[in-house]
Design an enzyme around this catalytic site. Structure first.
Site, PDB file in Angstrom:
ATOM      1  N   HIS B 119     -28.828   9.532  38.491  1.00  0.00           N
ATOM      2  CA  HIS B 119     -29.887  10.543  38.436  1.00  0.00           C
ATOM      3  C   HIS B 119     -29.820  11.465  39.653  1.00  0.00           C
ATOM      4  O   HIS B 119     -29.828  12.698  39.527  1.00  0.00           O
ATOM      5  CB  HIS B 119     -31.254   9.856  38.368  1.00  0.00           C
ATOM      6  CG  HIS B 119     -32.424  10.782  38.440  1.00  0.00           C
ATOM      7  ND1 HIS B 119     -33.116  11.238  37.336  1.00  0.00           N
ATOM      8  CD2 HIS B 119     -33.037  11.363  39.506  1.00  0.00           C
ATOM      9  CE1 HIS B 119     -34.095  12.043  37.708  1.00  0.00           C
ATOM     10  NE2 HIS B 119     -34.066  12.144  39.019  1.00  0.00           N
ATOM     11  N   GLU B 120     -29.779  10.881  40.842  1.00  0.00           N
ATOM     12  CA  GLU B 120     -29.796  11.707  42.067  1.00  0.00           C
ATOM     13  C   GLU B 120     -28.573  12.603  42.148  1.00  0.00           C
ATOM     14  O   GLU B 120     -28.657  13.755  42.597  1.00  0.00           O
ATOM     15  CB  GLU B 120     -29.888  10.812  43.304  1.00  0.00           C
ATOM     16  CG  GLU B 120     -31.165   9.999  43.381  1.00  0.00           C
ATOM     17  CD  GLU B 120     -32.423  10.844  43.307  1.00  0.00           C
ATOM     18  OE1 GLU B 120     -32.405  11.989  43.783  1.00  0.00           O
ATOM     19  OE2 GLU B 120     -33.434  10.354  42.737  1.00  0.00           O
TER      20      GLU B 120
END
Lengths: 83, 377
Positions: B119-120
């Site tokens: 995600h990051e």
């Protein structure tokens, strides 16, 4: 007796959580703290609705149980709106 | 999906990253592996490639920190904010920070580093949050066993490809990798073209691995069961290269790329993955094709390309005189081998959709079958 009629009975910690959550992730500015305005025109209510819409919750404009539960969930630290 | 204001993106396809420091919650190799896998999620649907550097300024600097850590967006202890990352750009832009007050893990308990990193790193590449609950870029953490290997939603793919385009269909410099699809195909047991990634025994059961799944054939139920790898071992990757049971140790070693894991039953052992070179392979070996343990001799055979190595499980050392050519010692077996099984006194070599039963005493192939004959096809 509660600023947001129909909301889950709140304690200060829930209200603080909501304020911090909206400030951190929804660009809610501190000088717009106006919990005591009419609920249908309150910027807070609109901000809560914005959050609920983004996160796929029912847009009640209230800190209902689903909304409070969602705010307690771990998440990414990047805001959901703005830059 | 959405992008950051102004849609910042990297103006090049080759991006560097550096893991600046490590959480103590996981072995370093596990952190390295989780980050590498997280980047591969995005690599597989874009023209982007990533390379790791160990010092200096990389495009994406990855670090673990607690509380205030120098960017005016302090972390907040356990829970709530897990990590954050910056959109593409110079300096701290592109960097990803992980809250080390979380309990980082590779499974369902704690906070799954692979999932959060994927995600990051989406942010590091220019994606903002998505309001699609099925998307990887949805902001709220949700781990499920089906996410152990992360499939990007169509929303994620459209988002990242709006910035970088799709992965080129042919590129001689790109190592072929399994494609990431929002609707993964499930292997069909009796497909005549079925081949296996790896085959092993585990406590008397036969396991046949293919992509994200495996078939499990037990001695008291010939009808094979069909499972997701992640349902049994959430931290294992899909698309395995090799597996074998060293049954004098009640342990199965599972290989993918330059790493291997040890599992005992349905538990991945601590301290893994390790690099295959710790077994004694030279640096030129990048992956294992197949592996099999011969119980009588307590030796493990590793097949790589047209050669094989022999490993002494008692001394835990490679035997001298290896590698040797497969064709010299296993006449009739052509490289490259997909998987090998040792059962009933025979070696079963799997190559594509065919399987070759090899008698080690006669040094000859005795039967040729379809690979999925074990699955009652």
């Amino acid at each position: 007796a509660y600023p947001l009629h129909g909301a889950v009975r709140q304690d200060h910690s829930t209200m603080d959580l909501a304020q911090q959550y909206l400030e951190k992730y929804y660009n809610f500015r501190k000088n717009e703290k106006q919990f005591f305005k009419r609920k249908d025109s309150s910027p807070v209510v609109k901000k809560i609705e914005e959050m609920q819409k983004f996160l796929g919750l029912e847009m009640t404009g209230k800190l209902d149980s689903n909304t409070v539960e969602m705010m307690h969930k771990p998440r990414c630290g990047v805001p959901d709106v703005g830059g | 999906f959405s992008t950051f204001p102004g849609s910042p993106k990297w103006r090049k396809n080759h991006i560097s990253y550096r893991i600046v420091n490590y959480t103590l919650d996981l072995p370093r190799e596990s952190v390295d592996s989780a980050i590498e896998r997280a980047l591969k999620v995005w690599e597989e649907v874009t023209p982007l490639t990533f390379s790791r550097i160990s010092e200096g300024e990389a495009d994406i600097m990855i670090s673990f920190a607690v509380g205030e850590h120098g960017d005016f967006y302090p972390f907040d202890g356990v829970g709530q904010s897990l990590a954050h990352a910056y959109p593409p750009g110079p300096g701290f832009y592109g960097d990803a920070h992980f809250d080390d007050d979380e309990k980082w893990s590779l499974g369902p308990s704690g906070t799954n580093l692979f999932l959060v990193a994927a995600h990051e790193l989406g942010h590091s590449l220019g994606l903002f949050h998505s309001n699609n609950k099925e998307s990887l870029m949805y902001p709220v953490y949700r781990f499920s066993t089906s996410q152990a290997n992360i499939r990007l939603s169509q929303d994620d793919i459209e988002g990242i490809q709006s910035l970088y385009g799709a992965r080129p269909s042919s590129d001689a410099t790109v190592v072929p990798v399994p494609s990431v699809s929002p609707k993964p195909e499930t292997p069909v047991k009796c497909d005549p073209a079925l081949s296996f990634d790896a085959v092993t025994m585990l406590r008397g059961e036969f396991l046949f691995f293919k992509d994200r799944h495996f078939w499990r054939r037990t001695q008291w139920n010939p009808e094979p069961e069909f499972h997701l790898i992640s349902a049994f071992w959430p931290s294992l990757p899909s698309g395995l290269d090799a597996a074998y049971e060293a049954n004098n140790k009640d342990r199965v070693l599972i290989f993918k790329g330059s790493q291997f894991w040890a599992v005992r039953g349905n538990e991945v052992q601590a301290g893994y993955p390790k690099r295959i070179h710790t077994l004694g392979f030279p640096p030129t070996v990048k992956k294992i094709d197949a592996a099999v343990f011969e119980k009588e001799k307590k030796k493990t055979y590793f097949f790589v390309g047209d050669k094989y190595w022999r490993f002494d499980e008692t001394r835990q050392l490679m035997d001298k005189g290896f590698p040797r050519l497969i064709t010299d010692d296993f006449p009739g077996i052509e490289p490259q081998v997909d998987a090998v099984l040792h059962a009933f006194g025979f070696f079963y070599f799997f190559r594509g959709s065919s399987q070759f039963e090899f008698d080690p005493n006669a040094r000859t192939v005795t039967h040729t079958l379809k690979s999925n004959s074990w699955l009652l096809c």
